[in-house]
Scaffold this motif. Structure first.
Motif, short mmCIF file in Angstrom:
data_model
loop_
_atom_site.label_atom_id
_atom_site.label_comp_id
_atom_site.label_asym_id
_atom_site.label_seq_id
_atom_site.Cartn_x
_atom_site.Cartn_y
_atom_site.Cartn_z
N LEU A 86 32.04 40.42 53.09
CA LEU A 86 30.66 40.91 53.54
C LEU A 86 29.50 40.12 52.63
N THR A 87 28.40 40.30 53.24
CA THR A 87 27.40 39.96 52.46
C THR A 87 26.75 41.02 51.42
N PRO A 88 26.13 40.93 50.45
CA PRO A 88 25.45 42.02 49.73
C PRO A 88 24.67 42.94 50.66
N GLY A 89 23.83 42.43 51.68
CA GLY A 89 22.79 43.04 52.48
C GLY A 89 23.92 43.91 53.35
N GLU A 90 25.08 43.38 53.77
CA GLU A 90 25.85 44.17 54.68
C GLU A 90 26.62 45.31 53.98
N LEU A 91 26.95 44.96 52.75
CA LEU A 91 27.39 46.13 51.64
C LEU A 91 26.46 47.15 51.63
N ALA A 92 25.26 46.88 51.41
CA ALA A 92 24.21 47.87 51.16
C ALA A 92 24.06 48.72 52.32
N ARG A 93 24.12 48.29 53.71
CA ARG A 93 24.10 48.72 54.87
C ARG A 93 25.42 49.97 55.07
N GLU A 94 26.43 49.26 54.72
CA GLU A 94 27.68 49.91 54.88
C GLU A 94 27.87 51.30 53.95
N THR A 95 27.22 51.13 52.74
CA THR A 95 27.43 52.12 51.89
C THR A 95 25.93 52.76 51.48
N GLN A 108 28.78 44.21 37.92
CA GLN A 108 30.18 44.87 37.03
C GLN A 108 31.47 44.78 37.81
N LEU A 109 31.77 44.86 39.16
CA LEU A 109 32.97 44.84 39.73
C LEU A 109 33.52 43.39 39.52
N SER A 110 32.67 42.39 39.73
CA SER A 110 33.05 41.07 39.50
C SER A 110 33.47 40.72 38.12
N GLU A 111 32.86 41.32 37.04
CA GLU A 111 33.24 41.18 35.82
C GLU A 111 34.43 41.67 35.32
N ARG A 112 34.68 42.81 36.07
CA ARG A 112 36.05 43.35 36.05
C ARG A 112 37.35 42.72 36.72
N GLY A 113 37.06 41.68 37.84
CA GLY A 113 37.92 41.16 38.38
C GLY A 113 38.45 41.48 39.70
N LEU A 114 37.49 42.55 40.09
CA LEU A 114 37.84 43.39 41.46
C LEU A 114 37.12 42.86 42.69
N VAL A 115 36.26 41.93 42.48
CA VAL A 115 35.44 41.32 43.59
C VAL A 115 35.19 39.97 43.21
N GLU A 116 35.27 38.97 44.13
CA GLU A 116 34.74 37.72 43.82
C GLU A 116 33.82 37.32 45.14
N ARG A 117 33.04 36.30 44.62
CA ARG A 117 31.93 35.92 45.42
C ARG A 117 32.16 34.35 45.83
N ARG A 118 31.57 34.10 46.94
CA ARG A 118 31.82 32.79 47.46
C ARG A 118 30.44 32.54 48.17
N GLY A 119 30.00 31.44 47.87
CA GLY A 119 28.75 30.73 48.49
C GLY A 119 29.02 30.40 49.83
N ASP A 120 27.96 30.58 50.56
CA ASP A 120 28.19 30.16 52.10
C ASP A 120 27.98 28.49 52.13
N ASP A 121 28.73 27.86 53.11
CA ASP A 121 28.93 26.40 53.10
C ASP A 121 27.66 25.79 53.86
N ARG A 122 26.89 26.74 54.63
CA ARG A 122 25.72 26.34 55.26
C ARG A 122 24.25 26.75 54.78
N ASP A 123 24.47 27.79 53.92
CA ASP A 123 23.02 28.38 53.26
C ASP A 123 23.58 28.81 51.96
N ARG A 124 23.05 28.02 50.97
CA ARG A 124 23.28 28.35 49.52
C ARG A 124 22.98 29.62 48.99
N ARG A 125 21.74 30.07 49.73
CA ARG A 125 21.13 31.58 49.31
C ARG A 125 22.34 32.63 49.68
N VAL A 126 22.93 32.31 50.51
CA VAL A 126 23.93 33.57 51.22
C VAL A 126 25.24 33.56 50.11
#
Length: 185
Positions: A86-95, A108-126
């Protein structure tokens, strides 16, 4: 939540054998000041708000033991139950959270190793987010304890009462979401 209890609580006091709640006391006070005032909406909204406040004060013991806040667990849970990134925007809507709050919690969750981020292949802002194995294992380990905790919080209501309450709250929520959605358009 049967009809007799609702009539007893809304109509001048708690049902026999039950303690009055704080909202009933507030309603009695308003009725003495303004006898003709319709306090029905206050009786519903006031009780929903009071229940929410009490549940939030309890701080969700299983989550706290796992080192999580309810909003953090909601983010992890959304990633787990949807089963995809999910994108951060989708997570905001879900929660039902603000974008800023989601960003802070994700850091915080990324720093704790619970969530990982991946850049979008087509849009670096996503950014796309997913649970790590540790995040998925944590959600799966905590969820049964959290559900048992919530069941204990509702144990004063029998199963049919819980079903009736869930259905009524679902109907109210659907109506409110529909009205608010129409107002935003």
């Amino acid at each position: 939540m049967g009809a007799s209890r609702a009539a007893d609580e809304g109509g001048g006091g708690p049902a026999p054998g039950r303690r009055g709640d704080t909202v009933a006391a507030v309603v009695r006070q308003w009725r003495s000041v303004h006898p003709g005032l319709d306090t029905g909406p206050m009786e519903v909204i006031g009780r929903i708000n009071r229940c929410a406040a009490l549940l939030q004060q309890a701080e969700d013991a299983p989550l706290r033991r796992a080192g999580l806040s309810r909003p953090e667990f909601d983010l992890l849970g959304a990633l787990r139950r949807t089963g995809h990134e999910l994108t951060p925007g989708e997570l905001a809507r879900e929660t039902f959270s603000s974008g800023a709050a989601v960003t802070k919690r994700l850091k915080q969750l990324s720093e704790r190793g619970l969530v990982e981020r991946r850049g979008d292949d087509r849009d670096r802002r996503v950014v796309h987010l997913r649970l790590t194995d540790a995040g998925r294992d944590l959600v799966d380990a905590v969820l049964p304890s959290q559900l048992a905790y919530e069941a204990a919080a509702l144990s004063g209501l029998n199963s049919p009462e819980q079903g009736e309450l869930a259905a009524l709250l679902g109907e109210l929520l659907g109506q409110l979401e529909g009205r608010l959605g129409a107002l935003r358009s």
